[in-house]
Every structure is written in structure tokens, then in C-alpha cells.
Design a protein around this motif. Structure first.
Motif, mmCIF file in Angstrom:
data_model
loop_
_atom_site.group_PDB
_atom_site.id
_atom_site.type_symbol
_atom_site.label_atom_id
_atom_site.label_comp_id
_atom_site.label_asym_id
_atom_site.label_seq_id
_atom_site.Cartn_x
_atom_site.Cartn_y
_atom_site.Cartn_z
ATOM 1 N N LEU A 66 -7.168 5.155 -5.109
ATOM 2 C CA LEU A 66 -7.626 4.879 -3.778
ATOM 3 C C LEU A 66 -8.394 3.523 -3.822
ATOM 4 O O LEU A 66 -8.139 2.537 -2.891
ATOM 5 C CB LEU A 66 -8.767 6.107 -3.647
ATOM 6 C CG LEU A 66 -8.206 6.876 -2.506
ATOM 7 C CD1 LEU A 66 -9.408 7.978 -2.497
ATOM 8 C CD2 LEU A 66 -7.761 6.714 -1.071
ATOM 9 N N ALA A 67 -9.206 3.547 -4.906
ATOM 10 C CA ALA A 67 -9.833 2.046 -4.797
ATOM 11 C C ALA A 67 -8.892 0.733 -4.892
ATOM 12 O O ALA A 67 -9.112 -0.233 -4.250
ATOM 13 C CB ALA A 67 -10.916 1.904 -6.204
ATOM 14 N N ARG A 125 -8.500 9.781 -11.749
ATOM 15 C CA ARG A 125 -7.168 8.948 -11.224
ATOM 16 C C ARG A 125 -7.322 8.794 -9.678
ATOM 17 O O ARG A 125 -6.606 7.645 -9.218
ATOM 18 C CB ARG A 125 -6.077 9.704 -11.907
ATOM 19 C CG ARG A 125 -5.837 9.811 -13.367
ATOM 20 C CD ARG A 125 -5.619 8.245 -13.905
ATOM 21 N NE ARG A 125 -5.344 8.155 -15.239
ATOM 22 C CZ ARG A 125 -5.408 7.154 -15.985
ATOM 23 N NH1 ARG A 125 -6.014 5.731 -15.494
ATOM 24 N NH2 ARG A 125 -5.376 7.186 -17.347
ATOM 25 N N LYS A 126 -7.582 9.763 -9.058
ATOM 26 C CA LYS A 126 -7.205 9.632 -7.468
ATOM 27 C C LYS A 126 -8.209 8.604 -7.064
ATOM 28 O O LYS A 126 -7.845 7.710 -6.182
ATOM 29 C CB LYS A 126 -7.509 10.941 -6.945
ATOM 30 C CG LYS A 126 -7.242 11.174 -5.427
ATOM 31 C CD LYS A 126 -7.901 12.416 -4.938
ATOM 32 C CE LYS A 126 -6.949 13.682 -5.258
ATOM 33 N NZ LYS A 126 -5.877 13.741 -4.647
ATOM 34 N N ALA A 127 -9.253 8.653 -7.636
ATOM 35 C CA ALA A 127 -10.618 7.650 -6.978
ATOM 36 C C ALA A 127 -10.041 6.168 -7.576
ATOM 37 O O ALA A 127 -10.157 5.266 -6.656
ATOM 38 C CB ALA A 127 -11.974 7.929 -7.737
ATOM 39 N N VAL A 166 -5.687 1.084 -4.146
ATOM 40 C CA VAL A 166 -4.877 0.480 -2.898
ATOM 41 C C VAL A 166 -5.812 -0.192 -1.891
ATOM 42 O O VAL A 166 -5.382 -0.974 -0.956
ATOM 43 C CB VAL A 166 -4.066 1.845 -2.367
ATOM 44 C CG1 VAL A 166 -3.583 1.517 -1.065
ATOM 45 C CG2 VAL A 166 -3.347 2.405 -3.487
ATOM 46 N N GLN A 167 -6.996 0.233 -1.706
ATOM 47 C CA GLN A 167 -8.102 -0.107 -0.594
ATOM 48 C C GLN A 167 -8.089 -1.753 -1.252
ATOM 49 O O GLN A 167 -8.296 -2.749 -0.106
ATOM 50 C CB GLN A 167 -9.267 0.373 -1.027
ATOM 51 C CG GLN A 167 -10.339 0.048 0.211
ATOM 52 C CD GLN A 167 -11.590 0.261 -0.664
ATOM 53 O OE1 GLN A 167 -12.451 1.195 -0.047
ATOM 54 N NE2 GLN A 167 -12.278 -0.533 -1.536
ATOM 55 N N LEU A 199 -9.163 13.825 -10.563
ATOM 56 C CA LEU A 199 -9.989 13.516 -9.500
ATOM 57 C C LEU A 199 -10.415 11.930 -9.786
ATOM 58 O O LEU A 199 -10.669 11.131 -8.968
ATOM 59 C CB LEU A 199 -11.573 14.159 -9.590
ATOM 60 C CG LEU A 199 -11.386 15.399 -9.210
ATOM 61 C CD1 LEU A 199 -12.442 16.061 -9.327
ATOM 62 C CD2 LEU A 199 -10.812 15.570 -7.612
ATOM 63 N N GLN A 220 0.944 -1.304 -0.046
ATOM 64 C CA GLN A 220 0.047 -0.008 -0.154
ATOM 65 C C GLN A 220 1.061 1.087 -0.068
ATOM 66 O O GLN A 220 0.399 2.393 -0.402
ATOM 67 C CB GLN A 220 -0.914 0.096 1.314
ATOM 68 C CG GLN A 220 -1.775 -0.991 1.408
ATOM 69 C CD GLN A 220 -2.667 -0.842 2.756
ATOM 70 O OE1 GLN A 220 -2.466 -1.159 3.610
ATOM 71 N NE2 GLN A 220 -3.876 0.217 2.604
ATOM 72 N N TRP A 278 1.108 8.272 -3.696
ATOM 73 C CA TRP A 278 0.720 9.298 -4.802
ATOM 74 C C TRP A 278 -0.690 9.470 -5.083
ATOM 75 O O TRP A 278 -1.059 10.275 -5.742
ATOM 76 C CB TRP A 278 1.158 8.641 -6.107
ATOM 77 C CG TRP A 278 2.655 9.314 -6.416
ATOM 78 C CD1 TRP A 278 3.812 8.394 -6.160
ATOM 79 C CD2 TRP A 278 3.132 10.277 -7.305
ATOM 80 N NE1 TRP A 278 4.835 8.989 -6.645
ATOM 81 C CE2 TRP A 278 4.526 10.217 -7.268
ATOM 82 C CE3 TRP A 278 2.435 11.266 -7.668
ATOM 83 C CZ2 TRP A 278 5.283 11.309 -7.683
ATOM 84 C CZ3 TRP A 278 2.942 12.579 -8.348
ATOM 85 C CH2 TRP A 278 4.585 12.342 -8.307
ATOM 86 N N ILE A 279 -1.311 9.014 -3.786
ATOM 87 C CA ILE A 279 -3.033 9.496 -3.723
ATOM 88 C C ILE A 279 -3.181 10.845 -3.566
ATOM 89 O O ILE A 279 -4.036 11.395 -4.331
ATOM 90 C CB ILE A 279 -3.426 8.490 -2.554
ATOM 91 C CG1 ILE A 279 -3.476 6.810 -2.792
ATOM 92 C CG2 ILE A 279 -4.985 9.078 -2.372
ATOM 93 C CD1 ILE A 279 -4.010 6.326 -1.737
ATOM 94 N N ALA A 294 -5.290 -3.618 0.289
ATOM 95 C CA ALA A 294 -5.442 -3.806 1.928
ATOM 96 C C ALA A 294 -6.449 -5.129 2.067
ATOM 97 O O ALA A 294 -6.356 -5.989 3.212
ATOM 98 C CB ALA A 294 -5.869 -2.682 2.502
ATOM 99 N N GLY A 295 -7.601 -4.967 1.327
ATOM 100 C CA GLY A 295 -8.513 -6.172 1.244
ATOM 101 C C GLY A 295 -7.913 -7.518 0.969
ATOM 102 O O GLY A 295 -8.233 -8.526 1.847
ATOM 103 N N ALA A 326 -2.428 12.558 -7.134
ATOM 104 C CA ALA A 326 -2.899 12.046 -8.372
ATOM 105 C C ALA A 326 -3.492 13.155 -9.189
ATOM 106 O O ALA A 326 -3.806 14.174 -8.744
ATOM 107 C CB ALA A 326 -4.006 11.001 -8.199
ATOM 108 N N GLY A 377 0.323 4.395 -2.224
ATOM 109 C CA GLY A 377 -0.190 5.457 -1.402
ATOM 110 C C GLY A 377 0.510 6.583 -1.444
ATOM 111 O O GLY A 377 -0.036 7.888 -1.278
#
Lengths: 325, 253
Positions: free
Chosen positions: A80-81, A75-77, A83-84, A73, A60, A66-67, A87-88, A70, A64
């Protein structure tokens, strides 16, 4: 790979039981947590799944990084999705490991005190936005090479976790390639960033598969138990053969003067990564090892009061519930 | 103030709150106190960035000057941002982050409930959708505030400190100015006068369960919502948020 250099050895338990166990594996049966299994099988799996889980968690950090920077908007979303998702993946891999009789906290402590490792790849820095593209394209691409066959691995919980993980990983790889495409069709600076990212991530990606089969640690037992499905060199070759045409499509140059297509064996000749560098990284001396581990230690230490607080509250509530009954 | 400008500003306020809070929350990625928290924080950040995109797209449409949501997010400077000061405050420890989140979520749900009845249909549709996310955020932040407030002596102490830190930024959420009046007159929002009462009811009951004391006579900071005086933190957020767009003008990503 996300699990590198996992040594395994034969168990010295009752030969009859071992033979019966092997028979189940050869017949393609899944081993489930409550089934009897050789202690070495259990031990090797804990190491392998644990290392895989740790890699998802430590993984992560470079992305992370570069979040908050990014470029759009959207690319940021997406990042985030993604990297999340990682973690999952860590979460359900820890759960798979827990079915073998070890807790997530124990595994975490072993990561933090250096007894357990995570993939060498996450010890390289992400310096530009193109690195986020390169990680998706190359690193997730390499991970998929290994994880697709692991969907058929003998241990049920691990195989099932892998099925879910693979679905998400192929998305991740596509988003990485999409970033690279945009940059390679973009400005001169963007093309430079993309080439630079490939230059830095090419050999570390090849290292992900682990040392050459000729130098590799003992893995026959893992192969026989279907914990490891393919040899390191086999997967690395497959990765190179798949990736080079993609680099050509992007009009990027793979940083290997010896790269050459061999018609006869339908594969590329290529230069192996520097294994001294690999060993240095694995042993804690890569460019980001200290940063990564200190970030994880900080999160763990500074999170202690949160975990304690929530547990204390849960306990109080449980007592109130019992008193009310 | 004409309606179009007021409406634009109003949408920017909604969008900027989500954008800046989403940015702050996203800073936690990979550093959370538990894996579940890490995932939850990334999830909430993702929701907020999505919400920001919706509001800023609407704002760009209302403004009608060929700017996009991305232009608004990436190419305005600090004085043009309209988020409240609460959301630009630093993350601090996890307690400060989750307290900020709770105080925002409790307000956010009330505002979105009112906006879901908006006479501007795009606003009503967006608010109805976003409200569902905000309700979930509130459920989670409320429970965490209660759990940590009523946890160990240390978690209690930290949560009280977090409340003391954050509370002076609550007042700004309820400030109303000419922009609010203008959009209210047009029925963009039917701002019930007792928004504060509902809010206070929510937070006082939660904070009581969390065994925390609401600061007695708080001073109140403001200047974010109207853009007149942001805190020093916003500029630093923008240096990251806008870095690539500023460094490589016009590039496509």
C-alpha cells in the motif's frame, strides 16, 4: 523506460537565442519555468514528463491488483505504501509538467483519448504474488537506471522531482528483491512462482529502455538539451549487467539461452526483446492495454460528479467569504 | 464470561473493524475520483491496516495460544470475525465510501478517546497513538461529506442516498453486550453512557452543514460485532484477504 520513444526535433527560432540557451545547458545551468526556452524543448518535455506521470498512475493498477490479496499484514502495508508512493510521483510529475503551461486535466484527457502513452511495462498482467516481487526488483530496477541520471536533467522542476522519486524507488526495488528472496528460499510452489514471474517479466523489462539505438527515433536533440541523458542500449546493458548476478543469487534462471559474460568488454551478451511485440504493446495491443485504459476512464468518468461537487462547494464558500468582507 | 476471553474478543472487535475497513478502502487504489483522493484513500487504508496489526497483536498476546496477528487476520473464518457490519459493506460509489468512512470515523475518535484512558496500559498507549490518525481521518471525511452534500444537485442526491444506505448500520456501533460490560468492569474502557449523545451531536451538525437529512426512524442491522450474523459481503472479502495463506498453508512470505 517510463517515457519511451519521445521524438524531439530542433526548434526553428532565433538562432542567437537558441545558441544562448544551449550555452546555458552546456554550462550545466538549470532551466526554470519562467526562463525563455525553445518551443520544441517545451513540447518534448511536456510529452516526456507527461508520459512519465501517466506511467506512475497507470502503474498503480498492476500492483494494486494484489493489495487485497497480499499474504501478510506487513506485506500489505508495504505494498500500500509503495503504490501510494507511485501516485505521489505522478502528482509531482504532473506539477512539474504544469510549470510548462499545460494542465493536469489536459494531460489526463490526452492519456484517456490515446494521444499520450504510458510505459509499455504496465500492460502486462500480475498473475501471482511473485509478480509483485518481480515488478519491484526488475521494473523499479530498470526505472532507477534511467531516473538516476535524470536527476541532472536540464529542466529544474523535473530534476528536482526526480531526486525525490529516486529515493523512494530504491526502497521499492529493495522490497521487490526481498519478496523474491523469501519466495526463492520458500516452498517448491513459491520457487516456481518466482521463476515464472522472471520468465514473464524479463523481456518486457528490457523493452522499458526503448528500441535499439540503431532503430531508435531521433533523440540527438534531447541528448543535447539534456532531457535524455543516456542512450537506450547503454542503459539496457547496465541493467542486464546489474540484474543477472542478482538472479544468480536468487538461484533463478534468466530466460535467455544466449546470455553470456564477455570478459573482454566486461558485460553480458544477451538477446534483445521482440520489438514487434513492443510495438504492438505501445500501439495499444498488449495483454492489458484495454483493461488499463478502461480502468482509468472509469475512474475519471465516475469521479466527475465528485470533482464537480467539491468545486461547486468551494465556489459557494468563496462567495460567502467575499459577501462577508 | 471470564475476563481473558472478553478482553480477547474486545481487542478482536477493534482489530477486525480496522482490518475490514482497511481492506475495503484499499480496493480503491488506482481508481479514485482524483489523484489526491487516490493518495488519501491509500493512506487511510495503510493507517487502518497498521491499526489492525496493533490490536490483533495485543489480542493474540491476551489469548496466549501461540497465534499471531497474521493468524488471526488470515486464518479465522467468517463467524470468528468481530467487525461491525458497517465496515464490510461494499464501497458503492465514492459517496457511499466516504459516508461509511465518516460515520465510522466519528465513532472511532470517541471510542479511542475513551480507550486512551484505559487501565490496561498497552491499550491506552495504542489508543493514544491511533486516535491521532483517526482525528485526521475524521477531519477529512467530515469535510468531504460537507463538500459533496452541499455541492451540486447530483452530488447532494448521491450523498443523501449514501446516508440512507449507511445509516441503518450505525446502531450496531453503540450496541453493548456482556463483553463490553466485562471489560468495563475491569477498567479497560471507561465507556461513558453518553457516547451516543456526543456522536449524534457530531453527525447532526455535520450533516446539517452538508444539507443532508438523517433518516427519520431507521431500522438497525446488527450481528457483526457479536459474530452471530455477518452480511454476505464478509465471506467474499475473506476469499481475497486470506487467499495465499489458505492456498499455501505454512508458507513464509
Amino acid at each position: 523506460m517510463y517515457a519511451q520513444m519521445i521524438a524531439s526535433q530542433a526548434s526553428d527560432e532565433d538562432p542567437k537565442r537558441l545558441a544562448a540557451f544551449q550555452k546555458r545547458i552546456d554550462a550545466g545551468e538549470k532551466i526554470e519555468p519562467k526562463d525563455w526556452m525553445p518551443s520544441e524543448y517545451r513540447k518534448t518535455l511536456i510529452r516526456q514528463i507527461g508520459q512519465h506521470a501517466h506511467s506512475e498512475i497507470v502503474g498503480q493498477l498492476p500492483e494494486g491488483n494484489w493489495i487485497t490479496r497480499a499474504p501478510t499484514l506487513e506485506r500489505k502495508a508495504i505494498l500500500l505504501a509503495k503504490v501510494q508512493d507511485e501516485a505521489g510521483h505522478g502528482l509531482y510529475l504532473y506539477c512539474a509538467a504544469e510549470t510548462l503551461g499545460i494542465s493536469r486535466d489536459q494531460l489526463t484527457e490526452m492519456l484517456l483519448d490515446g494521444r499520450m502513452k504510458y510505459s509499455s511495462i504496465f500492460n502486462y498482467p500480475t498473475l501471482t504474488w511473485a509478480d509483485i516481487g518481480a515488478i519491484g526488483w526488475l521494473v523499479d530496477g530498470a526505472a532507477i537506471m534511467n531516473q538516476v541520471p535524470l536527476q541532472r536533467t536540464s529542466f529544474g522542476p523535473y530534476a528536482r522531482a526526480m531526486i525525490r522519486i529516486c529515493k523512494e524507488e530504491s526502497f521499492h526495488q529493495r522490497q521487490g528483491f526481498d519478496i523474491m528472496m523469501k519466495m526463492c528460499n520458500g516452498s517448491k510452489e513459491q520457487k516456481t512462482m518466482a521463476q515464472n514471474a522472471l520468465d514473464r517479466f524479463w523481456y518486457p523489462s528490457l523493452m522499458m529502455f526503448g528500441p535499439s539505438d540503431s532503430d531508435s527515433i531521433h533523440s540527438e536533440q534531447s541528448m543535447a538539451w539534456k532531457i535524455k541523458m543516456n542512450s537506450n542500449d547503454e542503459l539496457r546493458q547496465k541493467f542486464v549487467d546489474q540484474t543477472v548476478p542478482q538472479a544468480n543469487l536468487l538461484r533463478l534462471t534468466v530466460p535467455d539461452p544466449n546470455l553470456k559474460w564477455k570478459d573482454k568488454r566486461k558485460g553480458y551478451d544477451f538477446t534483445m526483446p521482440d520489438w514487434d511485440e513492443f510495438l504492438a504493446v505501445i500501439n495499444g495491443n498488449g495483454p492489458c492495454n484495454a483493461d488499463r485504459l478502461s480502468a482509468r476512464k472509469k475512474a475519471w468518468t465516475e469521479g466527475q460528479w465528485v470533482r464537480d461537487g467539491l468545486q461547486a462547494h468551494a465556489k459557494k464558500n468563496a462567495n460567502i467569504m467575499i459577501a462577508a468582507e | 464470561m471470564d475476563y481473558q476471553s472478553a478482553y480477547f474478543e474486545f481487542l478482536c472487535r477493534l482489530g477486525d473493524n480496522a482490518l475490514i475497513l482497511g481492506h475495503r478502502i484499499s480496493e480503491w487504489c488506482g481508481h479514485g475520483p482524483t489523484l489526491e483522493e487516490d493518495i488519501a484513500l491509500a493512506n487511510i487504508a495503510l493507517d487502518l491496516i497498521g491499526e489492525a496489526t496493533v490490536w490483533l497483536e495485543l489480542a493474540a498476546g491476551v489469548e496466549n495460544k501461540r497465534r499471531t496477528a497474521n493468524d488471526l487476520a488470515m486464518l479465522r473464518d467468517a463467524w470468528e470475525f468481530r467487525n461491525v457490519l458497517l465496515v464490510e459493506q461494499p464501497n458503492g460509489d465514492f459517496g457511499q465510501t466516504i459516508m461509511r468512512q465518516y460515520l465510522f470515523d466519528a465513532w472511532h475518535v470517541l471510542v479511542l478517546t475513551a480507550l486512551a484512558e484505559s487501565r490496561e496500559l498497552p491499550v491506552a498507549a495504542a489508543a493514544a497513538k491511533i486516535k491521532k490518525e483517526a482525528q485526521y481521518h475524521l477531519l477529512r471525511s467530515r469535510n468531504t461529506v460537507i463538500g459533496l452534500g452541499d455541492g451540486t444537485p447530483e452530488s447532494h442526491r448521491r450523498m443523501q442516498a449514501a446516508l440512507d444506505w449507511s445509516y441503518p448500520y450505525v446502531g450496531e456501533l453503540f450496541e453493548r453486550d456482556e463483553i463490553d460490560h466485562t471489560v468495563e468492569q475491569k477498567g479497560v474502557v471507561n465507556q461513558s453512557a453518553n457516547l451516543w449523545d456526543h456522536y449524534y451531536e457530531e453527525i447532526s451538525s455535520t450533516l446539517q452543514r452538508a444539507t443532508l437529512q438523517i433518516p427519520a426512524a431507521p431500522h438497525s442491522h446488527s450481528g457483526g460485532k457479536n459474530g452471530q450474523q455477518h452480511s454476505e459481503h464478509l465471506g467474499h472479502i475473506l476469499t481475497q484477504l486470506q487467499w495465499l495463506q489458505r492456498a499455501y498453508p505454512g508458507a513464509q512470505w
